[in-house]
Design a protein around this motif. Structure first.
Motif: not given
Length: 414
Positions: A253-280
């Motif tokens: 996840c290092d350096g993959v997602c944008g500012v304030n974004a969440d990064c979750n791993l599926r195996d070793i694949t990073p998945v970027c998403s905005c928190p529920r109270h945020m958008t962008g």
């Protein structure tokens, strides 16, 4: 034969030996011509001072009056250059000529003896093995040198770790680092050598005669002992750095997602998403929700307009409306209206809510009045046999009734 010999007045007879046999050789001393005299076999007759002379042909010996026998040679020149004429035969002069460990070479019919290489002594009696280093004893070389005989010639060279003139003397290659190139150092053996003595798989960089050992990039370990890659498979990495990339454990996840974004791993694949109270855009930047975000993207129907609003509970919600000139259900679709002004409609229709409709809706005239659409408006009139204000009421006409002009009643029905 008799008459030929009769012409010879005197013969000088002498005996010679040819290959062990005795032959008589005669010489004519009396007068007579070659035409009246015949010499022996392999002999010829020549005239000398008016007298016939019999002689053997070249390389022949014997009695020229009787028979001449051919021999191999008479003198050395009759033989090849490497043979000598002995007893009328061409023989090798080297046979039995030289001693032990000597070679014989024949030049111009003469055998010459020489000692074999590495030998010395009398080649005619015998040669002995010579000292191969005799030319270096005593050594003609200088100090700290070695002498070696090459092709019987002494050759001087500096000893390992020494340099200089071998004839004058050699010295150590170096006494300190300053006498060596920058990438070398003066070793304990006084030689300019690489100072690199790093561990296995380590990299060495020499700076000012000093070695600096480091492990390759992404590798771990003691550079002076051994270096190894941090990982070769994902399973060798900890949970916080679960991916093995280029032999190094990293957080995917290092350096993959944008500012304030969440990064979750599926195996070793990073998945970027905005928190529920945020958008962008989670790959660029996430921000807090704003009222304008209720309408982005537009949740309303086709051609409808979305504006931030509130529901009955005061909670923020998008409000969908059809734009001016459009009609329909704003939640599903808005269509362009039939008209914008009355002039867009027939004479007996009016533009009501962007639709050409009958202006007489039942609410424009009094209850007993008649409504007629004309020129896009409602025209109210009292029916025949009645009178009054058609906007309020029409009363029947009675001839004997008394009309009270002082009072008027208006009724309006809705």
């Amino acid at each position: 034969m008799y008459h030929s010999r009769a012409a010879v007045s005197l013969l000088l007879v002498f005996a010679v030996m040819i290959n062990g046999s005795q032959y008589l050789q005669s010489r004519i001393i009396a007068s007579g011509g070659c035409d009246s005299y015949t010499c022996g076999a392999n002999a010829r007759c020549t005239m000398s001072e008016g007298r016939p002379v019999c002689s053997c042909f070249n390389l022949h010996m014997g009695d020229p009056l009787a028979r001449c026998i051919r021999v191999e040679c008479l003198i050395n020149d009759d033989c090849p250059y490497n043979r000598v004429c002995t007893n009328n035969r061409c023989v090798d002069p080297c046979v039995g000529l030289c001693g032990v460990n000597a070679n014989c070479e024949t030049r111009n019919h003469i055998g010459t003896c020489q000692c074999l290489p590495g030998h010395d002594g009398d080649p005619f009696s015998g040669c002995r093995i010579a000292d191969p280093q005799a030319a270096c004893k005593p050594s003609p070389c200088g100090e700290n040198t070695q002498c070696e005989v090459i092709n019987q010639v002494p050759v001087c060279t500096c000893l390992p770790g020494y340099r200089g003139s071998p004839l004058a003397g050699c010295r150590h290659e170096c006494e300190n680092d300053s006498e060596c190139p920058q990438h070398l150092a003066c070793s304990s053996s006084f030689r300019c050598e690489s100072p690199c003595k790093c561990g296995e798989n380590a990299e060495c960089q020499v700076v000012n005669h000093q070695a600096k050992c480091t492990c390759p990039k992404t590798w771990v370990g003691n550079a002076y002992v051994a270096c190894r890659p941090e990982c070769t498979t994902h399973s060798e990495c900890p949970a916080a750095k679960s991916a093995c990339l280029y032999q190094k454990c990293i957080n995917p996840c290092d350096g993959v997602c944008g500012v304030n974004a969440d990064c979750n791993l599926r195996d070793i694949t990073p998945v970027c998403s905005c928190p529920r109270h945020m958008t962008g855009n989670p790959f660029v930047s996430c921000r807090l929700f704003e009222p304008r975000d209720l309408c982005e993207p537009n949740p309303c129907g086709t051609n409808a307009i979305c504006t931030p609003g509130h529901d009955n509970t005061g909670r923020e919600r998008p409000v969908c409306t059809c734009p001016t000139g459009y009609i329909g259900n704003a939640l599903s679709s808005c269509q362009r209206g039939e008209c914008f002004t009355d002039s867009d409609c027939p004479d007996n229709r009016a533009c009501i809510d962007f639709t050409c409709s009958n202006p007489c809706t039942g609410r424009e005239c009094g209850p007993s009045a008649t409504c007629t659409p004309r020129h896009h408006i409602a025209v109210c009139t009292c029916p025949q046999g009645t009178r009054g204000d058609a906007l309020y009421t029409c009363n029947p006409i009675e001839s004997k009734s008394v009309y009270n002009y002082g009072r008027a009643y208006r009724y309006r029905y809705y």
